[in-house]
Design an enzyme around this catalytic site. Structure first.
Site, PDB file in Angstrom:
ATOM      1  N   GLU A 139       0.872  -1.189   0.000  1.00  0.00           N
ATOM      2  CA  GLU A 139       0.000   0.000   0.000  1.00  0.00           C
ATOM      3  C   GLU A 139       0.900   1.227   0.000  1.00  0.00           C
ATOM      4  O   GLU A 139       2.108   1.107   0.291  1.00  0.00           O
ATOM      5  CB  GLU A 139      -0.913   0.012   1.237  1.00  0.00           C
TER       6      GLU A 139
ATOM      7  N   HIS B  80      -9.694   9.082   2.566  1.00  0.00           N
ATOM      8  CA  HIS B  80      -9.244   7.991   1.686  1.00  0.00           C
ATOM      9  C   HIS B  80      -9.409   8.465   0.256  1.00  0.00           C
ATOM     10  O   HIS B  80     -10.474   8.978  -0.107  1.00  0.00           O
ATOM     11  CB  HIS B  80     -10.077   6.734   1.935  1.00  0.00           C
TER      12      HIS B  80
ATOM     13  N   ARG C 234      -1.431   8.850   1.275  1.00  0.00           N
ATOM     14  CA  ARG C 234      -2.853   9.118   1.004  1.00  0.00           C
ATOM     15  C   ARG C 234      -3.223  10.593   0.897  1.00  0.00           C
ATOM     16  O   ARG C 234      -4.056  10.973   0.087  1.00  0.00           O
ATOM     17  CB  ARG C 234      -3.696   8.541   2.142  1.00  0.00           C
TER      18      ARG C 234
ATOM     19  N   HIS D  13     -12.270   9.169   6.132  1.00  0.00           N
ATOM     20  CA  HIS D  13     -12.034   7.735   6.319  1.00  0.00           C
ATOM     21  C   HIS D  13     -11.616   7.374   7.737  1.00  0.00           C
ATOM     22  O   HIS D  13     -12.177   6.461   8.338  1.00  0.00           O
ATOM     23  CB  HIS D  13     -10.941   7.314   5.335  1.00  0.00           C
TER      24      HIS D  13
ATOM     25  N   ARG E 244      -1.751   8.677   8.745  1.00  0.00           N
ATOM     26  CA  ARG E 244      -1.681   7.236   9.042  1.00  0.00           C
ATOM     27  C   ARG E 244      -1.238   6.442   7.827  1.00  0.00           C
ATOM     28  O   ARG E 244      -1.767   6.616   6.734  1.00  0.00           O
ATOM     29  CB  ARG E 244      -3.054   6.734   9.494  1.00  0.00           C
TER      30      ARG E 244
HETATM   31  C1  SIN Z   1      -7.947   0.254   2.304  1.00  0.00           C
HETATM   32  O1  SIN Z   1      -8.159  -0.933   2.147  1.00  0.00           O
HETATM   33  O2  SIN Z   1      -7.607   1.011   1.406  1.00  0.00           O
HETATM   34  C2  SIN Z   1      -8.119   0.830   3.660  1.00  0.00           C
HETATM   35  C3  SIN Z   1      -7.078   0.341   4.562  1.00  0.00           C
HETATM   36  C4  SIN Z   1      -6.807   1.355   5.628  1.00  0.00           C
HETATM   37  O3  SIN Z   1      -7.471   2.380   5.691  1.00  0.00           O
HETATM   38  O4  SIN Z   1      -5.872   1.139   6.383  1.00  0.00           O
END
Ligand code: SIN
Length: 538
Positions: free
Chosen positions: A131, A247, A293, A354, A389
């Protein structure tokens, strides 16, 4: 609170003699990963009651798709996960907490596996993916993008099997109770039988997030920030309320509610395109789709403005159809339900509120500033996330701090039922006002729109001042009343938290992490390399 509104310690009238009562060694409020893990830990030593506002399925944990981040293979290292977390936190993460959470992760994830969590595996080991902001593939997942549901089901089963744990669903907590020494001694709330007091030797707040304060959110309807407002009224120190994480990619279908489209899609090669079909992320950051993000969210907004569009798109047309359906069953089903064939069509997305980084300030033992009150999960401000985060660090934090909170709240109790909590007399009559009653459901909708417009992804003084004034106005007409329905208490809590968030956003005159000010675009370490704390001082 604004000076126009009288501060209320309790939202409702209380007379503990005439209210139905329960007694427990440890009360856990909330049933996401943190609350359930805390309950399971505490039940090793004592009796536990877990209450949650809705059903056990109503939590941000249940909806979590991407996964849970941890160091799970030997080519990764604790140092690398720590550095990624600190870098993403933009200078104000607490290093001791980062170290603790990162190092405890693998052991607790292995434990989840032993308890029956059906993590996806590769060659017999937990499979991991990437990620944004992670320099290593370390995001574990279960049933593709159903990670949160699978983990929650395991924890619910484990909790239900434990005779020391009683679970009460549809219990709406209204206020923490405190005695003359300012010790937390339980909660007043309401379930289907009416008002209830639960007296508790120790209380753990695990009520989750506050995404519902925004018109656009990935959060379930119960995520109205109640825990933050409740802790504020009880006098707890709150921290980092200016940091709401947006998000970048939630499904945008006009008229439908927003749904998360997991970041792991981008981790596995999905491309962001604008309405002209152009991949634009390289214009904004060298890591393109895998930038942190906050950067991706702002890039999307900027590109929407440039192209005069309501949204951008995720392109997954190059994924193999069968692989996509298996790896991302939730997204597949979601897209199908809106007639989007992901092998042919682009997925319309835009950012949404989010994750609430701020909340009730806690230490390394999950203790708050109030005696006998602990907090864990999204409601806690542990300092792990700093100003931003790292994706999938939240389930990890909930797991680690759930265990710690459970331990802290139970370790001095010798055996279940031994903590000796007794009935205490509490009598409180709020003062009434005869100001006009506003329709709380109208206020709620207007508040969510106001927060989205004025306290959203980009902020500035003039919009924040306007928000403070409008929220203050609504507070005058809503905070002075006494209600008996959960949706009205939620509205009171939302107004409380919205004002505190706006005040914190106003105070931080710089841009750091998820808090972006168009009037102070730079980071200002000299004045703001610190946390903003707020308390009612009650
Ligand atoms: C996601 O699956 O994009 C969300 C995961 C997160 O917010 O940590």
């Amino acid at each position: 609170m604004t000076d126009q509104t009288e501060f209320r310690r309790y939202l409702v009238a209380i007379d503990s003699i005439s209210t139905h009562q329960l007694f427990t060694d440890c009360l856990v409020i909330g049933a996401g990963i943190a609350g359930l893990r805390a309950a399971i830990e505490a039940a090793e030593h004592c009796n536990v009651i877990v209450v949650c506002k809705g059903s056990l399925q109503d939590s941000n944990t249940w909806l979590a798709q991407g996964g849970i981040a941890s160091v799970l293979d030997e080519t990764d290292s604790f140092e690398s996960h720590i550095v990624d977390t600190l870098n993403t936190g933009c200078g104000i993460s607490d290093k001791e907490i980062v170290d603790l959470v990162v190092r405890q992760g693998p052991r607790l994830i292995e434990q989840l596996l032993r308890w029956g969590t059906d993590f996806d595996l590769t060659d017999g080991h937990i499979a991991t993916t990437l990620e944004g902001g992670h320099s290593h593939a370390r995001v574990a997942h279960a049933h593709g993008d159903e990670t949160g549901r699978i983990i929650t089901e395991v924890l619910i089963k484990k909790a239900r099997q434990n005779p020391n744990i009683k679970i009460v669903e549809n219990f709406c907590g209204v206020d923490l109770l405190s005695n003359d020494d300012n010790k937390c001694i339980g909660i007043i709330g309401q379930d289907k039988r009416g008002p209830q007091i639960i007296w508790a030797t120790n209380t753990i707040l695990a009520t989750g997030g506050a995404g519902q304060l925004y018109r656009e959110t990935t959060n379930p309807e119960i995520a109205t920030g109640d825990g933050i407002a409740i802790a504020y009224r009880a006098g707890a120190v709150l921290q980092d309320l200016e940091f709401m994480q947006f998000h970048p990619t939630t499904l945008y279908v006009a008229g439908a509610s927003r749904a998360l489209v997991t970041e792991t899609l981008r981790g596995e090669g999905a491309i962001l395109r604008d309405s002209r079909g152009r991949a634009f992320m390289k214009d904004y950051h060298e890591s393109a789709e895998l930038a942190p993000r906050d950067i991706v969210s702002r890039a999307i907004l900027a590109q929407m403005l440039k192209t005069k569009s309501t949204n951008v798109y995720l392109d997954v047309r190059h994924f193999k159809r069968e692989h996509f359906a298996k790896r991302f069953p939730t997204i597949s089903e979601l897209c199908e339900s809106f007639g989007i064939d992901v092998s042919q069509n682009l997925i319309p997305v835009r950012p949404s509120a989010h994750y609430m980084i701020g909340g009730v300030k806690t230490d390394a033992k999950a203790a708050t500033s109030i005696k006998n009150l602990y907090a864990c999960g999204e409601i806690a401000a542990t300092g792990l996330h700093g100003a931003n985060r790292l994706g999938s660090n939240s389930l990890l934090e909930g797991l680690v701090f759930g265990k710690i909170a459970g331990q802290s709240a139970s370790q001095h109790i010798k055996k279940p039922g031994d903590s000796g909590i007794k009935h205490q007399r509490i009598k409180h009559q709020p003062t009434y006002s005869n100001r006009t009653l506003l329709n709380t459901s109208d206020v709620r909708n207007s508040l969510r729109a106001l927060m989205w417009r004025n306290v959203g992804i980009t902020r500035k003084a003039q919009l924040l001042t306007e928000a403070q004034e409008i929220i203050g106005f609504w507070q005058r007409y809503v905070m002075d009343k006494t209600f008996d329905q959960p949706q009205d208490w939620e509205c009171q809590n939302m107004l409380t938290v919205a004002l505190l968030m706006t005040q914190a956003a106003q105070m931080r005159k710089e841009s750091r992490g998820v808090h972006h000010r168009s009037d102070f675009t730079n980071i200002n370490d000299k004045n703001f390399k610190k946390h903003i704390e707020i308390t009612s001082g009650k």
